[in-house]
Design an enzyme around this catalytic site. Sequence first.
Site, PDB file in Angstrom:
ATOM      1  N   ASN A 747      29.626 -15.315  20.035  1.00  0.00           N
ATOM      2  CA  ASN A 747      28.404 -14.877  19.941  1.00  0.00           C
ATOM      3  C   ASN A 747      26.673 -15.752  20.668  1.00  0.00           C
ATOM      4  O   ASN A 747      26.419 -15.380  20.104  1.00  0.00           O
ATOM      5  CB  ASN A 747      28.019 -15.573  17.551  1.00  0.00           C
ATOM      6  CG  ASN A 747      28.907 -15.486  17.215  1.00  0.00           C
ATOM      7  OD1 ASN A 747      28.765 -14.427  16.290  1.00  0.00           O
ATOM      8  ND2 ASN A 747      29.790 -16.361  16.904  1.00  0.00           N
ATOM      9  N   TYR A 748      27.005 -16.928  21.276  1.00  0.00           N
ATOM     10  CA  TYR A 748      26.328 -16.872  22.153  1.00  0.00           C
ATOM     11  C   TYR A 748      26.260 -17.151  23.263  1.00  0.00           C
ATOM     12  O   TYR A 748      24.957 -17.190  23.887  1.00  0.00           O
ATOM     13  CB  TYR A 748      25.559 -18.731  21.528  1.00  0.00           C
ATOM     14  CG  TYR A 748      25.560 -19.737  20.262  1.00  0.00           C
ATOM     15  CD1 TYR A 748      24.383 -18.590  20.093  1.00  0.00           C
ATOM     16  CD2 TYR A 748      26.168 -18.880  19.501  1.00  0.00           C
ATOM     17  CE1 TYR A 748      23.825 -19.234  18.672  1.00  0.00           C
ATOM     18  CE2 TYR A 748      25.906 -20.004  17.965  1.00  0.00           C
ATOM     19  CZ  TYR A 748      24.938 -19.752  17.535  1.00  0.00           C
ATOM     20  OH  TYR A 748      24.666 -19.788  16.017  1.00  0.00           O
TER      21      TYR A 748
END
EC number: 5.6.2.1
Length: 790
Positions: A747-748
């Site tokens: 996700n990051y």
Amino acid sequence: MPVSTSGEEDDVPLPVFSRRRHTIKTEDDDEYVAPKVSRKREEKEKNDSEDEIVLYSKRKRQSKDKGDKRRKLKKVKKETKVREGVKEKRVEKESKVKKEKKVKKESKESTMKKESKVKKESKVKKEIKLKKEEQIKEEVDLYKWWENQDDFDGEIKWHTLEHHGVIFPPEYKTLPKSVRLIYGGEPVSLPPAAEEVAGFFGAMIGTENAKNPVFQKNFFHDFIEVLKENGGCPEAEIKEFDKCDFSKMYAYFEKEREKKKALPPQERKRVRDERLKSEEKYKYCLLDGRKEQVGNFRIEPPGLFRGRGAHPKTGKLKRRVYPEQVSLNLGKSAPVPSPPRGHKWGEIRHDNTVAWLAMWRENISNSVKYVRFANNSTLKGVSDFKKFEKARALKNYIDAIRTDYRKKLKSRLMIERQIATATYLIDVFALRAGGEKSEDEADTVGCCSLRYEHVFLKPPNVVIFDFLGKDSVRFYQEVEVDMQVFKNLRIFKKEPKKPGDDLFDRLDPSILNKYFHSYLPGLTAKVFRTYNASKTMQEQLDLIPNKGTVNEKVVQFNAANREVAILCNHQRNVSKGFEAGVQKMNEKIEEMQWRKIRLKRILLQMEKKLKKKKGDYFVEIDELSKETEKEIVERVLENEKERDEKRYTREKQKLDWDKKKLSKEEYKQKSEALKEDRKKRAEKFKEKSKQLKAEARSHKYELKGSMTVEKIEKQVEKLEERITNTNLQRKDKEDNSTVALSTSKVNYIDPRLTVMFSKKFDVPIEKLFTKALREKFAWAIESADAEWRF
DNA sequence: AATTTAACTTAGAAGACCAGGC
DNA sequence: GCCTGGTCTTCTAAGTTAAATT
């Protein structure tokens, strides 16, 4: 206690402090000085500014709406016009791509041929498997949206959409008559619907959830409710949880589990293939004429809600969902999939501004659940891409933002100070926005919802954060902060604030995000997390030297990944086998150490002068005490004995299993052989045990003719290698025991960073991205090179 | 309401280990 | 002694669904 001003409290029942933004005394000399303006003016200022915000947002909204509409219209027109042309182009492109792929494949095949001569069969098998995978992928993933980026802004998400609906969980099948709930010592009969609910709990006996009083209470409440809805229990009125005995049910489920586990592999495979086949059509949908994968096409089955942390609703019954409650979202001209026999769909919608295929409302907190596209889909890919581009855009504003908030940390306006301080926390400690939560959710917080008791101040500038964040994961950090931030936090905690009160009483995420929008449209609190995560990853990767084996590089990459995970506070529970696992590894290392020393002793016994030649080599011999050695030897022997036993029981079992297939004679023969074998082993073991023990005592070894110094030295080397390896593994295991790497990876961290690393450091992408991630990030794999930077 | 982020669960793959064959 | 292939164990990735943000 400050005097409250004007009649403000009348309308909003807020605590006094939350309406105050000045005249706060601090102990230090550099105290917070109230603005030197009259109170009236202050109030005016405040009202003005608040009014202004409201007006501004209103205005903005209006104009935005208008603009949106206009844009929408224009867009639709343009898109329909352009679409045909694009389609043609796309077809051309696709056939081109296909051709290219064919060529690639052929060349690959020829190289494979060469390789296969050299390499072993198993390798070839693996390659074939990979190739198959690739073929499947090609079928689904022909469309490369990233080569066509221009048609992805605007509200419209798709033009046509066809899919096959959703899969419902199977109907409930009642338990055998003998498997009953015991109430007050007597078995009772339950209506099927209630039995199902009781069964949900019965299957969980022994788990942490089932021991949780809140879980029990919520479950029991809903169980009784369902029981009443279905006519109750004929034998007894069930009203006390403590009188319920679920052990019969538990035993039954346990047995079923065992049965399932014991299923022969072919049977397992058959069941699986059957399931896969029946699900096949739900897996795909047709979006703008292209085949795309659907993510969660299964309706969630009923069960007991497992809220995380101290969730007030944990244990409540999550009810079965029927087609009547499900809405489908389809293209206008798409055929409506037929609902299950005897049922109807709740609603058919044609909303092409959203990215979901079906939805239903769940009964726990009355929120909506969606059936959405898979991670490798165009729509998800596009929004992922946009997310990372937005984070990269923040690069160009971050300096200004930082300069500003440093300045505003000293602002005379309370709201500005709070905004600045919150921004600091979000930027530096990667806190989440922290929206307001209701009573019937777990008590977790983020930045804006931090309370008095979550922040401890230790002068001169140390802050201890201690609170539960998302998923009730504890955020605990003792950190040094900017002096002014420390002062501000002290002010925000000033009397009459007390535990339970909001630290940032003037803030909520929307206020904060509005402030962020003024720098960059679309900038919100969470973008800072993405930005700082990817930024950190870039920096960490920059530190890695380009040398060593592939595996060593992967370890380095994971270490960088771990830094990011720590920044984002991505934790996981220590798995239950962890302690034992480490213990076992330690023992293994100890054992190998012992084996090594033993070999070295043998070496010395063979050639005494070796000791003089290289003394260091033999130092460790003296570091092993006799007691420890004895322990190790005993353990080694114990383990071996156990293994032998296990082996015997296993083979015996197998033989008994095959009993039917064998003639009596054969069976007898075989079991005799088994017993014989066991006996032999036992004797062998006894001898070995005697020998090892004697060796440990006397350190005198029986030399065999085949031993040579070189051979033993080689063995020592091998052991050494294994020891360092196992040590490394253990360290990795320990370091990762409480850190979850995957969340940040998924996700990051901008996937292009991973791709860059892969290309620059010559690490196959398969070592860094799983198959699923390779598909999800196909756009990144194709677009980033070795020089790419976040 | 819609979308993204997150940890937990579970099924299956990979790896460790070992016996037996060459 | 080394390789291979079967079995057991451990680990990981996929899948699920809860919990955030906007």
